[in-house]
Scaffold this motif. Structure first.
Motif, PDB file in Angstrom:
ATOM      1  N   LEU A  43      28.568  73.213  52.170  1.00  0.00           N
ATOM      2  CA  LEU A  43      28.263  73.372  50.825  1.00  0.00           C
ATOM      3  C   LEU A  43      26.656  73.184  50.500  1.00  0.00           C
ATOM      4  N   GLU A  44      26.013  72.293  51.438  1.00  0.00           N
ATOM      5  CA  GLU A  44      24.539  72.312  51.457  1.00  0.00           C
ATOM      6  C   GLU A  44      23.832  73.677  51.620  1.00  0.00           C
ATOM      7  N   ARG A  45      24.320  74.204  52.567  1.00  0.00           N
ATOM      8  CA  ARG A  45      23.833  75.623  53.053  1.00  0.00           C
ATOM      9  C   ARG A  45      24.102  76.515  51.956  1.00  0.00           C
ATOM     10  N   SER A  47      24.480  76.194  48.832  1.00  0.00           N
ATOM     11  CA  SER A  47      23.727  76.036  47.559  1.00  0.00           C
ATOM     12  C   SER A  47      22.326  76.739  47.593  1.00  0.00           C
ATOM     13  N   ARG A  48      21.952  76.937  48.809  1.00  0.00           N
ATOM     14  CA  ARG A  48      20.586  77.821  49.201  1.00  0.00           C
ATOM     15  C   ARG A  48      20.928  79.408  48.884  1.00  0.00           C
ATOM     16  N   GLU A  50      21.840  82.116  46.543  1.00  0.00           N
ATOM     17  CA  GLU A  50      22.107  82.537  45.261  1.00  0.00           C
ATOM     18  C   GLU A  50      22.885  83.865  45.044  1.00  0.00           C
ATOM     19  N   SER A  53      29.032  82.783  45.233  1.00  0.00           N
ATOM     20  CA  SER A  53      29.437  81.740  44.232  1.00  0.00           C
ATOM     21  C   SER A  53      30.673  80.940  44.834  1.00  0.00           C
ATOM     22  N   ALA A  58      32.640  71.626  44.245  1.00  0.00           N
ATOM     23  CA  ALA A  58      31.227  71.817  44.787  1.00  0.00           C
ATOM     24  C   ALA A  58      30.859  70.473  45.290  1.00  0.00           C
ATOM     25  N   ASP A  59      31.537  69.447  44.783  1.00  0.00           N
ATOM     26  CA  ASP A  59      31.125  68.072  45.360  1.00  0.00           C
ATOM     27  C   ASP A  59      31.616  67.493  46.602  1.00  0.00           C
TER      28      ASP A  59
END
Length: 110
Positions: A43-45, A47-48, A50, A53, A58-59
């Motif tokens: 999820l961290e990756r 988020s980079r 664009e 989707s 997402a948390d």
């Protein structure tokens, strides 16, 4: 039943403890921790990116978050993404999963 018993024993052998139950609980805790770490990293990756989707939660710390992801790309088709990720030994699939799209279902007349 024999298959079920062996599946439980197999899963338990990854854990620690004196009893089968303790081993199984330990194994599931370790697996859950591992899945949570992988989910957080993914999820961290994600988020980079664009062009991607995420559908769903997402948390990564949400209590109902599982390590399963539904994605859509603005640049690539689902088939292309699944093929590429599969070539990287990432288990994915794409498709309708036997669900008819809106407007495609036929009505039953009585």
């Amino acid at each position: 039943m024999a298959g079920f018993v062996e599946a439980v024993r197999y899963l338990a052998h990854w854990g620690k403890g004196q009893s089968l139950r303790q081993q199984l609980e330990s194994a599931f805790m370790d697996m859950s921790h591992h899945e949570e770490q992988i989910s957080r990293y993914f999820l961290e990756r994600l988020s980079r990116c664009e062009s991607l989707s995420l559908y769903g939660i997402a948390d990564p710390s949400h209590e109902r978050r599982t390590p399963t992801f539904a994605l859509r790309s603005s640049k690539h088709s689902p088939e292309m993404m699944a093929k590429f990720l599969g070539e990287q030994n990432i288990c994915v699939w794409n498709g309708h999963f036997y669900a008819l799209g809106f407007g495609k279902a036929t009505r039953t007349r009585r």
